[in-house]
Design an enzyme around this catalytic site. Structure first.
Site, PDB file in Angstrom:
ATOM      1  CE  LYS A  42       0.026   3.575   4.670  1.00 51.62           C
ATOM      2  NZ  LYS A  42      -0.247   3.728   6.070  1.00 51.62           N
TER       3      LYS A  42
ATOM      4  CG  ASN B  87      -1.744   1.261   1.321  1.00 50.03           C
ATOM      5  OD1 ASN B  87      -1.884   1.996   0.337  1.00 50.03           O
ATOM      6  ND2 ASN B  87      -2.303   1.520   2.493  1.00 50.03           N
TER       7      ASN B  87
ATOM      8  CG  HIS C 105      -5.968   1.910   4.682  1.00 48.63           C
ATOM      9  ND1 HIS C 105      -5.602   2.865   5.604  1.00 48.63           N
ATOM     10  CD2 HIS C 105      -4.920   1.058   4.586  1.00 48.63           C
ATOM     11  CE1 HIS C 105      -4.387   2.589   6.030  1.00 48.63           C
ATOM     12  NE2 HIS C 105      -3.946   1.492   5.439  1.00 48.63           N
TER      13      HIS C 105
ATOM     14  CD  GLU D  46      -3.318   5.563   6.302  1.00 51.96           C
ATOM     15  OE1 GLU D  46      -3.238   5.619   5.061  1.00 51.96           O
ATOM     16  OE2 GLU D  46      -2.444   5.041   7.020  1.00 51.96           O
TER      17      GLU D  46
ATOM     18  N   GLY E 227       1.814   2.165  10.718  1.00 50.50           N
ATOM     19  CA  GLY E 227       2.751   3.275  10.601  1.00 50.50           C
ATOM     20  C   GLY E 227       3.381   3.683  11.925  1.00 50.50           C
TER      21      GLY E 227
ATOM     22  CD  GLU F 149      -3.994  -2.538   7.056  1.00 46.93           C
ATOM     23  OE1 GLU F 149      -2.870  -2.789   6.617  1.00 46.93           O
ATOM     24  OE2 GLU F 149      -4.592  -1.468   6.816  1.00 46.93           O
TER      25      GLU F 149
ATOM     26  CB  SER G 165       4.611  -1.922  12.039  1.00 44.61           C
ATOM     27  OG  SER G 165       4.164  -0.595  12.268  1.00 44.61           O
TER      28      SER G 165
HETATM   29  C1  PEP Z   1      -1.037   0.132   5.818  1.00 39.17           C
HETATM   30  O1  PEP Z   1      -0.947   1.223   5.290  1.00 39.17           O
HETATM   31  O2  PEP Z   1      -1.989  -0.584   5.515  1.00 39.17           O
HETATM   32  C2  PEP Z   1      -0.016  -0.288   6.782  1.00 39.17           C
HETATM   33  C3  PEP Z   1      -0.159  -1.433   7.378  1.00 39.17           C
HETATM   34  O3  PEP Z   1       1.027   0.572   6.968  1.00 39.17           O
HETATM   35  P1  PEP Z   1       2.426   0.201   7.712  1.00 39.17           P
HETATM   36  O4  PEP Z   1       2.895  -1.078   7.125  1.00 39.17           O
HETATM   37  O5  PEP Z   1       3.318   1.355   7.403  1.00 39.17           O
HETATM   38  O6  PEP Z   1       2.126   0.079   9.165  1.00 39.17           O
END
Ligand code: PEP
Length: 252
Positions: A11, A9, A96, A98, A174, A168, A214
């Site tokens: 983003k 992803n 997601h 976000e 993040g 998630e 992460s």
């Molecule tokens: C994500 O954006 O779905 C995500 C899991 O980000 P990160 O791996 O940076 O935590």
């Protein structure tokens, strides 16, 4: 055998030149995936065609990070599932955290987006997961079950198998703070049970459930090796070729 998926992803990151270099760095390694393994790249809309062309390798796919809930019309700035289909895009990330947080996407709106994605034969990667306050209150199972019920329970068992789930935990996205492999496995097994109760054990057993939060080269293998974890949705680490290559190679 259900699919094992490493999904990037990106983003809202990278310029087109950097996007091209990153895709080339990954594709040029010639990773050989098993038949049930996929690498999916959710890139910003302007790079979809580029990614689709670069990723013509077997089992590598470009994906969109979102699509709108309506077919077409006066929705300035939105992108439809039909447009994605016309670009040969086979996957779309929906829900997601976000999008839920900054763009107020509700479980109900996501149900509509999922419907339209399936209508155009695009496989949604549907994200769910709890914020820290819910985890601290130890009601994460109820929270995630409600997300699944309100966005997915109207589907037939047949359609449900056309959807990938990404769990998630928001507190791990993040933040550098990963759920332990045990925490991931516990929630994935719970999600599979919720799906089994509604759609039957066989259907639930066919659905890929990815972990996101992460994931990096150093922890991917341990997390992906959990029995109910079928790969990952990866943000930050997917922007670094060597990291994401190792993550793809960590699929079981
Ligand atoms: C994500 O954006 O779905 C995500 C899991 O980000 P990160 O791996 O940076 O935590």
């Amino acid at each position: 055998m259900r699919k094992q998926i490493a999904a990037a992803n990106w983003k809202m990151n990278l310029t087109v030149d950097k996007a091209e270099v990153l895709l080339e760095e990954i594709v040029n390694v010639n990773i050989t995936l098993k038949e049930n393994q996929l690498a999916v790249f959710a890139v910003p809309f302007p790079y979809l065609q580029l990614a689709e062309q670069k990723l013509s390798t077997q089992n590598f796919y470009a994906a969109a990070q979102n699509c709108y809930s309506k077919k077409s019309g006066a929705y300035t700035g939105e992108v439809s599932a039909e447009m994605l289909q016309s670009l040969n895009i086979k996957y779309v990330v929906l829900g997601h955290s976000e999008r839920r947080e900054y763009f107020d996407e509700s479980n109900q709106l996501l149900a509509e987006k999922l419907n339209i994605a399936l209508e155009y034969n695009i496989m949604p990667i549907f994200c769910c997961g709890e914020p820290l306050s819910i985890r601290d209150a130890q009601i994460q199972n109820e929270f995630v079950a409600k997300q699944l019920q309100e966005s997915l329970f109207h589907f037939s068992a047949d359609d449900m198998q056309k959807i990938v789930i990404a769990y998630e935990p928001i507190w791990a996205i993040g933040t550098g703070k990963t759920a332990s492999s045990l925490q991931a496995q516990e929630m994935h097994a719970y999600i599979r049970k919720v799906l089994a109760d509604k759609f039957g054990k066989t259907v639930a057993g066919n659905i890929s459930i990815l972990y996101g939060g992460s994931v990096k080269a150093s922890n991917a293998k341990e997390i992906f090796n959990q029995p109910d974890v079928d790969g990952g949705l990866v943000g930050g680490a997917s922007l670094i070729a060597s990291e994401f290559i190792t993550i793809i190679n960590s699929l079981k």
